[in-house]
Enzyme design. Structure first.
Site, PDB file in Angstrom:
ATOM      1  N   SER A 142       1.119  -1.240   0.085  1.00 33.56           N
ATOM      2  CA  SER A 142       0.067   0.036   0.061  1.00 33.56           C
ATOM      3  C   SER A 142       1.027   1.075  -0.039  1.00 33.56           C
ATOM      4  O   SER A 142       2.026   1.247   0.595  1.00 33.56           O
ATOM      5  CB  SER A 142      -0.701   0.026   1.305  1.00 33.56           C
ATOM      6  OG  SER A 142      -1.519   1.227   1.361  1.00 33.56           O
ATOM      7  N   TYR A 155      -1.302  -1.122  10.777  1.00 34.07           N
ATOM      8  CA  TYR A 155      -1.507  -1.402   9.089  1.00 34.07           C
ATOM      9  C   TYR A 155      -0.334  -0.702   8.569  1.00 34.07           C
ATOM     10  O   TYR A 155       0.298  -1.475   7.633  1.00 34.07           O
ATOM     11  CB  TYR A 155      -2.728  -0.625   8.680  1.00 34.07           C
ATOM     12  CG  TYR A 155      -2.895  -0.627   7.253  1.00 34.07           C
ATOM     13  CD1 TYR A 155      -3.927  -1.755   6.827  1.00 34.07           C
ATOM     14  CD2 TYR A 155      -2.746   0.593   6.174  1.00 34.07           C
ATOM     15  CE1 TYR A 155      -4.088  -1.784   5.303  1.00 34.07           C
ATOM     16  CE2 TYR A 155      -2.937   0.351   4.822  1.00 34.07           C
ATOM     17  CZ  TYR A 155      -3.719  -0.918   4.604  1.00 34.07           C
ATOM     18  OH  TYR A 155      -3.923  -0.946   3.318  1.00 34.07           O
TER      19      TYR A 155
END
Length: 257
Positions: A142, A155
């Site tokens: 990401s 995350y």
């Protein structure tokens, strides 16, 4: 000669692929000629794939459980007769809160799904790809793996880890003609983004539309990314068109970084 995007005769495993980005990647690989096995924790969506796709097999699997992950992999390889392509797509949003108030359980589960499952599947795939004379692994990270974000520590940490894992594996596996790359999507339209927007709006006590506008304003194009955009990059990287690509990070974010 134009490099081929055909995957005819190749065998692929895509993790967490009963919906969202993973499903579109799996369908794209199948359309290019690959036989594909996927896993997901959602039983209903797994059943839907098995009903709709003759060239894609789906199995229920909790990727936070290393034992369950290995059982899925063993069964998938048996059905495929080997493996040439691994797409490590698994990822959950995890908690959106300050690190000091976060539970260790929430931290551990996020890393188990987002990072450890990538390691487990790559570790299992490598010797089989080596025996087959080579292969391709793509880790889905990401843009959060390239920066820091408040209230997103597990995350972000996991997505940074995914990049470091891929970089190291590329060095280890390159001599065996196994290529390893990373795709870093930006904000991808879909259910997960909507959940993140809703939680962020709740935490900040502001309207969802305002949160969405903040997210999209980072892009010079003023847009998010579609799952098809990620799937197209994945297909390129695992096909002969990308045969000289390894150890690289490919950002697909509509110029939001």
């Amino acid at each position: 000669m134009t490099p081929s995007l055909s995957l005819a005769g190749r065998r692929a495993i895509v993790s967490a692929a009963a919906s969202g980005i993973g499903r579109v990647i799996a369908e794209t690989l199948a359309e290019a000629g690959a036989r594909v096995e996927v896993c997901d924790v959602d039983e209903q969506k797994v059943a839907d794939i098995n009903q709709r796709h003759g060239s894609i097999g789906a199995t229920c699997c909790d990727l936070a459980d290393a034992g369950d992950t290995q059982r899925f992999f063993t069964a998938a390889v048996e059905r495929l007769g080997g493996i040439d392509i691994l797409i490590n797509n698994a990822g959950i949003a995890g908690p959106i809160e300050l690190a000091e108030s976060m539970t260790l359980e929430a931290w551990n589960r996020t890393l188990a799904v987002n990072l450890t499952s990538h390691f487990v599947l790559a570790r299992l795939s490598a010797p089989l790809m080596r025996q087959a004379g080579g292969g391709a692994i793509v880790n889905i990270s990401s843009t959060a793996g390239l920066e820091g974000n408040a209230r997103r520590s597990p995350y972000n940490a996991s997505k940074w880890g995914v990049i470091g894992l891929a970089k190291s594996l590329a060095k280890e596996l390159g001599p065996s003609k196994i290529r390893v790359n990373v795709i870093c999507p930006g904000w991808v339209e879909g259910d997960r983004l909507e959940r993140v927007i809703a939680e962020e709006a709740s935490n900040l006590a502001i309207d969802r539309d305002e949160v969405r506008a903040r997210f999209m304003s980072a892009s010079s194009l003023g847009i998010g990314v579609l799952p098809n955009d990620i799937a197209a990059m994945a297909l390129f990287l695992v096909s002969d068109a990308g045969k000289r690509m390894s150890g690289h990070i490919f950002t697909v974010d509509a110029d939001a970084m």
